[in-house]
Design an enzyme around this catalytic site. Sequence first.
Site, PDB file in Angstrom:
ATOM      1  N   ARG A 276      -0.935   6.097 -12.362  1.00  0.00           N
ATOM      2  CA  ARG A 276      -1.483   5.532 -13.596  1.00  0.00           C
ATOM      3  C   ARG A 276      -1.318   4.015 -13.588  1.00  0.00           C
ATOM      4  NH1 ARG A 276       2.038   9.003 -17.733  1.00  0.00           N
ATOM      5  NH2 ARG A 276       3.420   8.931 -15.921  1.00  0.00           N
TER       6      ARG A 276
ATOM      7  N   LYS B 101       5.391   3.374 -16.537  1.00  0.00           N
ATOM      8  CA  LYS B 101       6.732   3.950 -16.371  1.00  0.00           C
ATOM      9  C   LYS B 101       7.819   2.898 -16.526  1.00  0.00           C
ATOM     10  CE  LYS B 101       7.636   7.562 -15.860  1.00  0.00           C
ATOM     11  NZ  LYS B 101       7.790   8.544 -16.988  1.00  0.00           N
TER      12      LYS B 101
ATOM     13  N   TYR C 117       6.853   3.070 -21.258  1.00  0.00           N
ATOM     14  CA  TYR C 117       7.858   4.129 -21.445  1.00  0.00           C
ATOM     15  C   TYR C 117       9.175   3.624 -20.889  1.00  0.00           C
ATOM     16  CZ  TYR C 117       4.152   7.462 -22.520  1.00  0.00           C
ATOM     17  OH  TYR C 117       3.100   8.100 -23.105  1.00  0.00           O
TER      18      TYR C 117
ATOM     19  N   HIS D 216      12.606   5.530 -21.882  1.00  0.00           N
ATOM     20  CA  HIS D 216      13.519   6.684 -21.786  1.00  0.00           C
ATOM     21  C   HIS D 216      14.950   6.230 -21.468  1.00  0.00           C
ATOM     22  CE1 HIS D 216      10.044   9.300 -22.028  1.00  0.00           C
ATOM     23  NE2 HIS D 216       9.498   8.728 -20.975  1.00  0.00           N
TER      24      HIS D 216
ATOM     25  N   GLU E   8       7.754   5.717 -26.313  1.00  0.00           N
ATOM     26  CA  GLU E   8       8.158   7.048 -26.779  1.00  0.00           C
ATOM     27  C   GLU E   8       8.944   7.050 -28.080  1.00  0.00           C
ATOM     28  OE1 GLU E   8       9.391   5.495 -24.157  1.00  0.00           O
ATOM     29  OE2 GLU E   8      11.580   5.693 -24.129  1.00  0.00           O
TER      30      GLU E   8
ATOM     31  N   ASP F  83      12.484  13.691 -18.672  1.00  0.00           N
ATOM     32  CA  ASP F  83      12.525  12.226 -18.825  1.00  0.00           C
ATOM     33  C   ASP F  83      13.562  11.796 -19.857  1.00  0.00           C
ATOM     34  OD1 ASP F  83      11.111  13.200 -20.985  1.00  0.00           O
ATOM     35  OD2 ASP F  83       9.350  11.945 -20.703  1.00  0.00           O
TER      36      ASP F  83
HETATM   37  N1  LIG Z   1       7.903  15.014 -17.703  1.00  0.00           N
HETATM   38  C1  LIG Z   1       6.822  14.355 -18.125  1.00  0.00           C
HETATM   39  O1  LIG Z   1       6.004  13.907 -17.338  1.00  0.00           O
HETATM   40  C2  LIG Z   1       6.580  14.165 -19.580  1.00  0.00           C
HETATM   41  C3  LIG Z   1       7.584  14.423 -20.454  1.00  0.00           C
HETATM   42  N2  LIG Z   1       7.386  14.357 -21.805  1.00  0.00           N
HETATM   43  C4  LIG Z   1       8.545  14.692 -22.620  1.00  0.00           C
HETATM   44  O2  LIG Z   1       8.420  15.966 -23.227  1.00  0.00           O
HETATM   45  C5  LIG Z   1       9.337  16.030 -24.318  1.00  0.00           C
HETATM   46  C6  LIG Z   1       8.634  16.623 -25.545  1.00  0.00           C
HETATM   47  O3  LIG Z   1       7.668  15.703 -26.025  1.00  0.00           O
HETATM   48  P1  LIG Z   1       6.747  16.023 -27.293  1.00  0.00           P
HETATM   49  O4  LIG Z   1       6.278  17.413 -27.271  1.00  0.00           O
HETATM   50  O5  LIG Z   1       5.756  14.926 -27.386  1.00  0.00           O
HETATM   51  O6  LIG Z   1       7.772  15.846 -28.492  1.00  0.00           O
HETATM   52  P2  LIG Z   1       7.543  16.320 -29.990  1.00  0.00           P
HETATM   53  O7  LIG Z   1       8.434  15.479 -30.829  1.00  0.00           O
HETATM   54  O8  LIG Z   1       6.098  16.405 -30.315  1.00  0.00           O
HETATM   55  O9  LIG Z   1       8.115  17.817 -29.967  1.00  0.00           O
HETATM   56  C7  LIG Z   1       9.455  18.103 -29.737  1.00  0.00           C
HETATM   57  C8  LIG Z   1       9.823  19.340 -30.494  1.00  0.00           C
HETATM   58  O10 LIG Z   1      11.177  19.689 -30.151  1.00  0.00           O
HETATM   59  C9  LIG Z   1      11.724  20.294 -31.303  1.00  0.00           C
HETATM   60  N3  LIG Z   1      13.164  20.379 -31.178  1.00  0.00           N
HETATM   61  C10 LIG Z   1      14.094  19.403 -31.286  1.00  0.00           C
HETATM   62  N4  LIG Z   1      15.323  19.909 -31.127  1.00  0.00           N
HETATM   63  C11 LIG Z   1      15.158  21.238 -30.893  1.00  0.00           C
HETATM   64  C12 LIG Z   1      16.051  22.315 -30.651  1.00  0.00           C
HETATM   65  N5  LIG Z   1      17.377  22.149 -30.623  1.00  0.00           N
HETATM   66  N6  LIG Z   1      15.525  23.563 -30.459  1.00  0.00           N
HETATM   67  C13 LIG Z   1      14.192  23.756 -30.489  1.00  0.00           C
HETATM   68  N7  LIG Z   1      13.303  22.770 -30.731  1.00  0.00           N
HETATM   69  C14 LIG Z   1      13.789  21.542 -30.929  1.00  0.00           C
HETATM   70  C15 LIG Z   1      11.239  19.395 -32.443  1.00  0.00           C
HETATM   71  O11 LIG Z   1      11.359  20.042 -33.688  1.00  0.00           O
HETATM   72  C16 LIG Z   1       9.780  19.147 -32.025  1.00  0.00           C
HETATM   73  O12 LIG Z   1       8.882  20.058 -32.617  1.00  0.00           O
HETATM   74  C17 LIG Z   1       9.824  14.578 -24.507  1.00  0.00           C
HETATM   75  O13 LIG Z   1      11.085  14.436 -23.900  1.00  0.00           O
HETATM   76  C18 LIG Z   1       8.784  13.771 -23.797  1.00  0.00           C
HETATM   77  O14 LIG Z   1       9.256  12.503 -23.391  1.00  0.00           O
HETATM   78  C19 LIG Z   1       6.172  14.019 -22.334  1.00  0.00           C
HETATM   79  C20 LIG Z   1       5.134  13.710 -21.499  1.00  0.00           C
HETATM   80  C21 LIG Z   1       5.261  13.711 -20.040  1.00  0.00           C
HETATM   81  C1  LIG Z   2       6.078  10.327 -21.179  1.00  0.00           C
HETATM   82  C2  LIG Z   2       6.279   9.813 -19.825  1.00  0.00           C
HETATM   83  O1  LIG Z   2       7.335   9.328 -19.502  1.00  0.00           O
HETATM   84  C3  LIG Z   2       5.217   9.909 -18.872  1.00  0.00           C
HETATM   85  O2  LIG Z   2       4.077  10.218 -19.228  1.00  0.00           O
HETATM   86  O3  LIG Z   2       5.465   9.655 -17.674  1.00  0.00           O
END
Ligand SMILES: NC(=O)C1=CN([C@@H]2O[C@H](COP(=O)(O)OP(=O)(O)OC[C@H]3O[C@@H](n4cnc5c(N)ncnc54)[C@H](O)[C@@H]3O)[C@@H](O)[C@H]2O)C=CC1
Ligand SMILES: CC(=O)C(=O)O
Length: 371
Positions: free
Chosen positions: A15, A75, A94, A96, A118, A270
Amino acid sequence: MRVGCVKEIKNNEFRVGMTPDNVKNYVRAGHEVYIERDAGVGSGFTTEQYEKAGAHILDQAKDVWDKSEMMIKVKEPLKEEYGFFHEGLILYTYLHLAADRELMDAMLASKVKGVAYETLIERDGSIPLLAPMSQIAGRLSIQEGAKYLEKPFGGSGVLLSGVPGTPKAKVVILGAGSVGTNACKIAVGMGADVTIMDINLKRLAYLDDIFGARIQTLVSTDAAVEAAVSNADLVIGCVLIPGKAAPKLMKKEYLKHMKPGSVIVDVAVDQGGCCETTKVTYHDDPTFVVDGVVHYCVGNMPGAVPYTSTIALTNATQSYGLQIAAAGLEEACRKNSVMYSSINTYDGMITCKNVADSFGMEYKDPAELIK
Ligand SMILES: NC(=O)C1=CN([C@@H]2O[C@H](COP(=O)(O)OP(=O)(O)OC[C@H]3O[C@@H](n4cnc5c(N)ncnc54)[C@H](O)[C@@H]3O)[C@@H](O)[C@H]2O)C=CC1
Ligand SMILES: CC(=O)C(=O)O
């Protein structure tokens, strides 16, 4: 303002922080834009397109960093880039930080103004600069999970949908936010047996309204998670407390009750991951196995589909970036107070409470620092 954008150097990250269209809009608004040569090729944008849009092209990343008052990235900077930080630089990307103490220390030492995509939280609670990548990672999580369930990839050999006369795969999604909802959409579309868990009842009610009887919603408690994952073929980890290290919902001991060859995709990696056994992996070697369970823990999943991801990301980042470029970070925050939530480091201080709490360090309110 002098705005820069460099080529991403993370493993298999294709990206880029700005498209040629973005460049046009910054230039039209009176800003100077510096782009590293070939910064956009991985996403399908040529250097000539950036040049035509009005960017100054520089051969060396260092020169772009040196020129820039605001660096627009995708990133978090890697160690090789810390030496390019300079006092007062606005780093818009981002970050993190809760999962990266070294980066935070480098940013504090060089007094970089760290504006994290984020943690920018709008008045309605949405996270507009995370959402597009979460949509992509959520959709990819099922695609990747389905692949690693295949026997040649180390999985148990279950097809998500099954076929008539065979059981469907059981998919358990931990977190019903943007990632979770998008994972749910694809898993339901592929015909899997889907359970989605969250602590937020409103989110569960919303998903129940959208998907009806095609999914099971459950409140996330330790006991409920343990019971659900012990039957799962595929677990998607996607909980988030913005800025904080992810809560470890998946304990190591649960793996012993899971089927051999079942798969965990820990999208929350992340932010440190929501499984005790998670460690960061990269696209070129994305999985490892613990207690017979395949773990996929890639921290930049959208980097695998850079054409879609770059457009989706910059659709969201451009308007806030233009606000910062037009007024400077401080005045942009005064004009639009939601932008305070995005500032993680400022003048050598930690200005995001959840990041400070994750390290037991002192927090300074950015709204107090920028009066
Ligand atoms: N690995 C990657 O490439 C990527 C990673 N991410 C990551 O994915 C993760 C989730 O992102 P989003 O869905 O956008 O966040 P979001 O804020 O939309 O959703 C997170 C959900 O987790 C819930 N939650 C919090 N604590 C909880 C618990 N103890 N038990 C159950 N649910 C709980 C919240 O209520 C919320 O609904 C983040 O860490 C984000 O940075 C996002 C995009 C790419
Ligand atoms: C959310 C994030 O860290 C990514 O899209 O790589």
